[in-house]
Design a protein around this motif. Structure first.
Motif, short mmCIF file in Angstrom:
data_model
loop_
_atom_site.label_atom_id
_atom_site.label_comp_id
_atom_site.label_asym_id
_atom_site.label_seq_id
_atom_site.Cartn_x
_atom_site.Cartn_y
_atom_site.Cartn_z
N GLY A 223 0.83 -1.21 0.00
CA GLY A 223 0.00 0.00 0.00
C GLY A 223 0.86 1.26 0.00
N ASN A 224 1.89 1.26 0.83
CA ASN A 224 2.80 2.42 0.86
C ASN A 224 3.50 2.61 -0.48
N LEU A 225 3.88 1.50 -1.11
CA LEU A 225 4.52 1.58 -2.43
C LEU A 225 3.57 2.19 -3.45
N ARG A 226 2.33 1.76 -3.42
CA ARG A 226 1.36 2.30 -4.38
C ARG A 226 1.13 3.79 -4.16
N LEU A 227 1.13 4.23 -2.90
CA LEU A 227 1.00 5.67 -2.62
C LEU A 227 2.19 6.44 -3.18
N MET A 228 3.40 5.90 -2.98
CA MET A 228 4.59 6.56 -3.52
C MET A 228 4.55 6.61 -5.05
N GLU A 229 4.08 5.52 -5.65
CA GLU A 229 3.97 5.50 -7.11
C GLU A 229 2.96 6.54 -7.60
N GLN A 230 1.86 6.66 -6.87
CA GLN A 230 0.87 7.67 -7.25
C GLN A 230 1.44 9.08 -7.10
N ASP A 231 2.16 9.31 -5.98
CA ASP A 231 2.79 10.64 -5.80
C ASP A 231 3.80 10.92 -6.91
N HIS A 232 4.55 9.89 -7.28
CA HIS A 232 5.53 10.06 -8.36
C HIS A 232 4.85 10.39 -9.67
#
Length: 235
Positions: free
Chosen positions: A55-64
């Motif tokens: 979930g944290n990875l997906r949030l970082m990917e979305q922010d990126h």
């Protein structure tokens, strides 16, 4: 729970040597039951932790992605403001042209900031992606190990039941050998034979007594004959 701690636990559990653990156990079945419970609990905890990591990875990917999109958008705005400034300057509206050039600079500054944020996040995203792949692989190994544990436990229980049944049968056979009913029959037969012999003895004894009586009768007959003959002689 940190990612490194999760990965360490997953790796350690996935590499556990079941046979070695069983060799050290006083009661393998109980140990397998406990291992299965521990594995199931650890898998549940690891799955929750891995889900949070993903979930944290997906949030970082979305922010990126948002930073990349923002950089593109600010670049488009800077280009539009710069072209507008050129048009105004060509028309002699220098002051207005300068204002649009300043807007273009602001947009370029925003574009630069978004690009920096996107570049800064990329190594973290890559490392997080690699971590997620390792965690997933570890979870798969743990689930496979859990299946191995369950199969080993079922095999052990089946073998224990078979051994118990075999021992029960052997004990029953041993008891039959020790308490052989044919020995009782033999003793009973021997008793019957003794009774038969006793009856035969009585019969034989009775027969000999009868013969003796007849012999006595014959002897009496002889004596009478002798006496009769003696009387005849005297006459």
């Amino acid at each position: 729970m940190s990612k490194q701690t999760i990965l360490g636990r997953v790796t350690q559990l996935a590499k556990a040597n079941i046979n070695a653990l069983l060799d050290q156990a006083e009661d393998p079945q109980k140990m397998l039951d406990q291992l299965i419970r521990d594995y199931a609990n650890n898998i549940a905890e690891a799955e929750e932790a891995v889900a949070t990591t993903i979930g944290n990875l997906r949030l970082m990917e979305q922010d990126h992605q948002e930073d990349v999109a923002a950089a593109r958008e600010w670049g488009d705005k800077a280009l539009a403001a710069s072209r507008k400034a050129d048009e105004l300057r060509a028309g002699g509206q220098t002051a207005e042209a300068d204002r649009f050039d300043n807007l273009a600079k602001v947009a370029l500054g925003r574009q630069l900031q978004s690009e920096k944020e996107a570049r800064t996040a990329e190594p973290t995203i890559a490392a997080q992606s690699e971590m997620v792949q390792k965690l997933r692989a570890g979870l798969d190994q743990m689930k496979a190990k859990l299946g191995e544990l369950q199969a080993k436990r079922d095999e052990l229980v089946a073998r224990a039941r078979s051994a118990q049944a075999q021992n029960t049968m052997l004990d029953a056979v041993k008891n039959i050998d020790v308490l052989d009913p044919t020995s009782d029959l033999a003793r009973f037969e021997d008793k019957v034979r003794r009774e038969e012999a006793r009856a035969m003895g009585k019969q034989e004894l009775a027969a000999s007594s009868l013969d003796a009586q007849f012999e006595q009768l014959d002897a009496l007959g002889d004596s009478a004959e002798i006496e009769a003959r003696l009387a005849a002689l005297k006459r």
